[in-house]
Design a protein around this motif. Structure first.
Motif, short mmCIF file in Angstrom:
data_model
loop_
_atom_site.label_atom_id
_atom_site.label_comp_id
_atom_site.label_asym_id
_atom_site.label_seq_id
_atom_site.Cartn_x
_atom_site.Cartn_y
_atom_site.Cartn_z
N LEU A 92 -25.21 49.49 -38.71
CA LEU A 92 -26.30 50.27 -38.14
C LEU A 92 -27.04 51.09 -39.20
O LEU A 92 -28.17 51.52 -38.98
N LEU A 93 -26.42 51.30 -40.32
CA LEU A 93 -27.11 52.01 -41.40
C LEU A 93 -28.27 51.19 -41.95
O LEU A 93 -29.15 51.74 -42.62
N HIS A 126 -29.04 63.30 -40.72
CA HIS A 126 -27.75 63.88 -41.08
C HIS A 126 -26.60 62.94 -40.68
O HIS A 126 -25.63 62.77 -41.40
N PHE A 127 -26.75 62.30 -39.53
CA PHE A 127 -25.70 61.39 -39.04
C PHE A 127 -25.57 60.17 -39.93
O PHE A 127 -24.48 59.71 -40.26
N PHE A 128 -26.72 59.60 -40.37
CA PHE A 128 -26.68 58.37 -41.14
C PHE A 128 -26.53 58.59 -42.64
O PHE A 128 -26.42 57.65 -43.40
N SER A 129 -26.56 59.84 -43.09
CA SER A 129 -26.43 60.07 -44.53
C SER A 129 -25.01 60.30 -44.94
O SER A 129 -24.09 60.45 -44.24
#
Length: 111
Positions: A3-4, A108-111
């Motif tokens: 998903l990233l 913030h979630f994907f980093s």
């Protein structure tokens, strides 16, 4: 699939939406959106209707053919269906819809 890849720009938002929309019936997102109804197919609903009709027909036959002095048979209870309240249970509260995440929270979630 990672998903990233959406965050990194390797897949488009449209492609991600199509992938999520066409998830299998037993996926977690399908259960979150539709509850137990996600597992029921048209065949399951038709089978439940056939069982209910057969139980009603048997109940009517038994009620007509019982002795006058005997207690009448109890009416059949329909097969419970997902999303439909049971006769003895109160109606379920509406589902809570969460607020959509902000762009900052997504980053913030994907980093």
């Amino acid at each position: 699939m990672d998903l990233l890849d959406w965050h990194r720009g390797r897949i488009s938002a449209r492609r991600l939406a199509v992938l999520i929309e066409h998830m299998p019936r037993d996926s977690a997102i399908s259960h979150a959106l539709h509850g137990d109804a996600a597992e029921w197919t048209v065949t399951d609903y038709l089978l439940a209707a056939a069982v209910d009709h057969l139980a009603a027909a048997n109940w009517m036959f038994a009620a007509v053919n019982t002795d006058e002095n005997a207690d009448p048979p109890e009416a059949p209870i329909p097969v419970p269906r997902p999303g439909a309240p049971t006769p003895a249970a109160p109606e379920a509260p509406p589902p809570i819809t969460p607020e959509p995440p902000t762009p900052h929270a997504l980053a913030h979630f994907f980093s």
